[in-house]
Design a protein around this motif. Structure first.
Motif, mmCIF file in Angstrom:
data_model
loop_
_atom_site.group_PDB
_atom_site.id
_atom_site.type_symbol
_atom_site.label_atom_id
_atom_site.label_comp_id
_atom_site.label_asym_id
_atom_site.label_seq_id
_atom_site.Cartn_x
_atom_site.Cartn_y
_atom_site.Cartn_z
ATOM 1 N N PHE A 27 -3.100 -10.528 -0.216
ATOM 2 C CA PHE A 27 -2.652 -10.641 -1.607
ATOM 3 C C PHE A 27 -2.404 -12.107 -1.967
ATOM 4 O O PHE A 27 -2.810 -12.568 -3.041
ATOM 5 N N ALA A 28 -1.766 -12.841 -1.062
ATOM 6 C CA ALA A 28 -1.512 -14.266 -1.306
ATOM 7 C C ALA A 28 -2.818 -15.038 -1.419
ATOM 8 O O ALA A 28 -2.944 -15.945 -2.261
ATOM 9 N N ALA A 29 -3.804 -14.701 -0.598
ATOM 10 C CA ALA A 29 -5.101 -15.377 -0.676
ATOM 11 C C ALA A 29 -5.774 -15.105 -2.016
ATOM 12 O O ALA A 29 -6.432 -15.989 -2.590
ATOM 13 N N LEU A 30 -5.591 -13.904 -2.533
ATOM 14 C CA LEU A 30 -6.178 -13.529 -3.819
ATOM 15 C C LEU A 30 -5.599 -14.372 -4.956
ATOM 16 O O LEU A 30 -6.286 -14.662 -5.942
ATOM 17 N N LEU A 31 -4.328 -14.772 -4.800
ATOM 18 C CA LEU A 31 -3.646 -15.534 -5.861
ATOM 19 C C LEU A 31 -3.456 -17.007 -5.498
ATOM 20 O O LEU A 31 -2.647 -17.699 -6.113
ATOM 21 N N ALA A 32 -4.198 -17.478 -4.511
ATOM 22 C CA ALA A 32 -3.989 -18.832 -3.993
ATOM 23 C C ALA A 32 -4.186 -19.924 -5.038
ATOM 24 O O ALA A 32 -3.608 -21.013 -4.933
ATOM 25 N N ASP A 33 -4.981 -19.669 -6.074
ATOM 26 C CA ASP A 33 -5.199 -20.674 -7.117
ATOM 27 C C ASP A 33 -4.021 -20.791 -8.076
ATOM 28 O O ASP A 33 -3.984 -21.706 -8.907
ATOM 29 N N HIS A 34 -3.062 -19.883 -7.970
ATOM 30 C CA HIS A 34 -1.959 -19.843 -8.929
ATOM 31 C C HIS A 34 -0.607 -20.226 -8.328
ATOM 32 O O HIS A 34 0.306 -20.622 -9.064
ATOM 33 N N ALA A 35 -0.453 -20.114 -7.023
ATOM 34 C CA ALA A 35 0.817 -20.455 -6.362
ATOM 35 C C ALA A 35 0.582 -20.533 -4.866
ATOM 36 O O ALA A 35 -0.446 -20.055 -4.356
ATOM 37 N N ASP A 36 1.512 -21.160 -4.149
ATOM 38 C CA ASP A 36 1.356 -21.198 -2.689
ATOM 39 C C ASP A 36 1.915 -19.917 -2.080
ATOM 40 O O ASP A 36 2.595 -19.119 -2.744
ATOM 41 N N GLY A 37 1.616 -19.737 -0.792
ATOM 42 C CA GLY A 37 1.956 -18.487 -0.130
ATOM 43 C C GLY A 37 3.427 -18.156 -0.154
ATOM 44 O O GLY A 37 3.809 -16.992 -0.380
ATOM 45 N N ALA A 38 4.271 -19.149 0.072
ATOM 46 C CA ALA A 38 5.719 -18.898 0.101
ATOM 47 C C ALA A 38 6.235 -18.455 -1.267
ATOM 48 O O ALA A 38 7.078 -17.551 -1.369
ATOM 49 N N ASP A 39 5.724 -19.090 -2.335
ATOM 50 C CA ASP A 39 6.157 -18.712 -3.682
ATOM 51 C C ASP A 39 5.705 -17.294 -4.025
ATOM 52 O O ASP A 39 6.448 -16.519 -4.645
ATOM 53 N N ILE A 40 4.492 -16.946 -3.613
ATOM 54 C CA ILE A 40 3.972 -15.604 -3.878
ATOM 55 C C ILE A 40 4.810 -14.566 -3.146
ATOM 56 O O ILE A 40 5.208 -13.546 -3.719
ATOM 57 N N ALA A 41 5.105 -14.839 -1.859
ATOM 58 C CA ALA A 41 5.901 -13.894 -1.067
ATOM 59 C C ALA A 41 7.295 -13.722 -1.651
ATOM 60 O O ALA A 41 7.819 -12.603 -1.734
ATOM 61 N N ALA A 82 -9.690 -8.217 -9.780
ATOM 62 C CA ALA A 82 -8.600 -8.582 -8.872
ATOM 63 C C ALA A 82 -7.569 -7.455 -8.795
ATOM 64 O O ALA A 82 -7.057 -7.145 -7.707
ATOM 65 N N ILE A 83 -7.256 -6.854 -9.923
ATOM 66 C CA ILE A 83 -6.342 -5.696 -9.918
ATOM 67 C C ILE A 83 -6.941 -4.573 -9.072
ATOM 68 O O ILE A 83 -6.243 -3.918 -8.284
ATOM 69 N N GLY A 84 -8.251 -4.357 -9.220
ATOM 70 C CA GLY A 84 -8.916 -3.343 -8.417
ATOM 71 C C GLY A 84 -8.812 -3.641 -6.933
ATOM 72 O O GLY A 84 -8.626 -2.715 -6.121
ATOM 73 N N ARG A 85 -8.916 -4.923 -6.570
ATOM 74 C CA ARG A 85 -8.803 -5.295 -5.156
ATOM 75 C C ARG A 85 -7.394 -5.038 -4.636
ATOM 76 O O ARG A 85 -7.215 -4.585 -3.501
ATOM 77 N N ILE A 86 -6.383 -5.292 -5.459
ATOM 78 C CA ILE A 86 -5.004 -5.021 -5.049
ATOM 79 C C ILE A 86 -4.817 -3.525 -4.773
ATOM 80 O O ILE A 86 -4.203 -3.138 -3.784
ATOM 81 N N LEU A 87 -5.365 -2.702 -5.638
ATOM 82 C CA LEU A 87 -5.266 -1.260 -5.430
ATOM 83 C C LEU A 87 -6.007 -0.841 -4.163
ATOM 84 O O LEU A 87 -5.546 0.032 -3.416
#
Length: 232
Positions: A27-41, A82-87
């Motif tokens: 999930f963090a890799a999917l959103l890597a362009d928007h925030a770093d891993g720690a912020d996403i977690a 991306a939403i589909g990938r999360i599901l």
């Protein structure tokens, strides 16, 4: 004397949190362009915590906060793929095989003849799937799948089973859910830590004679025997 033993399921009898953390990494890799891993977690954990009352515990209560977190972190710009990938990530978790933890089979064999109750929480369908896939169901006198583990919910379980709290022992990997509520009721709580435990399940260990800690589930039969001897 211990009349009945309760056992947690996820991360006590079989692996669970490992798959959540693996999915969180994807999930963090999917959103890597928007925030770093720690912020996403951190954001995901906040959303999970805020929605526990609505969604409860379990994989479905993880999938929806992932979707919400993705929408919030992208200011609503995340696309449908991306939403589909999360599901898909959540659906993969719901189909994952059950892997028993080391020492579980041996401990249950050593406890054969005891009143054993499986007490877990989370999504009913997913928990039932894992219990069936584990091959352990026949080891237990009863299975209780709770919405949450509180002193009140444990009290209802003990009432249904006609077990006095002071003669009950509960073992699991969550100090918050498996130890503290049972000790509060007057029973014995046994903390068996797992390498990975969800942050929401963390709590400080009480300084109490009915609160115990083991390095692994393989030590549980000997602990029960010691408690029986102390009451003899």
């Amino acid at each position: 004397m211990i009349d009945a033993i309760g056992l947690d399921a996820d991360d006590t009898l079989w692996e669970n949190e490992t798959f959540f953390r693996m999915t969180e990494g994807e999930f963090a890799a999917l959103l890597a362009d928007h925030a770093d891993g720690a912020d996403i977690a951190g954001r995901l954990l906040d959303v999970e915590r805020a929605n526990l009352v609505r969604y409860g515990f379990g994989i479905k209560g993880f999938m929806l906060p992932m979707v919400q977190t993705a929408i919030e972190l992208t200011d609503g710009r995340i696309d449908g793929r991306a939403i589909g990938r999360i599901l898909e990530l959540g659906q993969d978790m719901l189909a994952h095989p059950v892997h028993l933890l080391p020492g579980v089979q041996q401990a249950l064999e050593a406890l054969e003849g005891r009143r054993l109750i499986l007490i877990t929480k989370g999504d009913l369908i997913d928990q039932e799937r894992k219990i069936a896939a584990s091959g352990l169901a026949e080891r237990f006198e009863a299975v209780e799948i709770l919405a949450d583990k509180s002193p009140e919910s444990y009290a209802r379980v003990l009432f249904r089973a006609n077990i006095a709290p002071e003669r009950f022992l509960m073992a699991g990997n969550s100090m918050k859910s498996d130890v503290l509520p049972v000790v509060e009721l007057g029973g014995h709580g046994v903390f068996i830590p797992h390498d990975l435990t969800w942050a929401i399940e963390h709590a400080c260990a009480p300084d109490h004679p009915r609160a115990h800690r083991l390095d692994g589930i393989d030590g549980l039969p000997a602990l029960v025997a010691r408690l029986d001897s102390a009451d003899a």
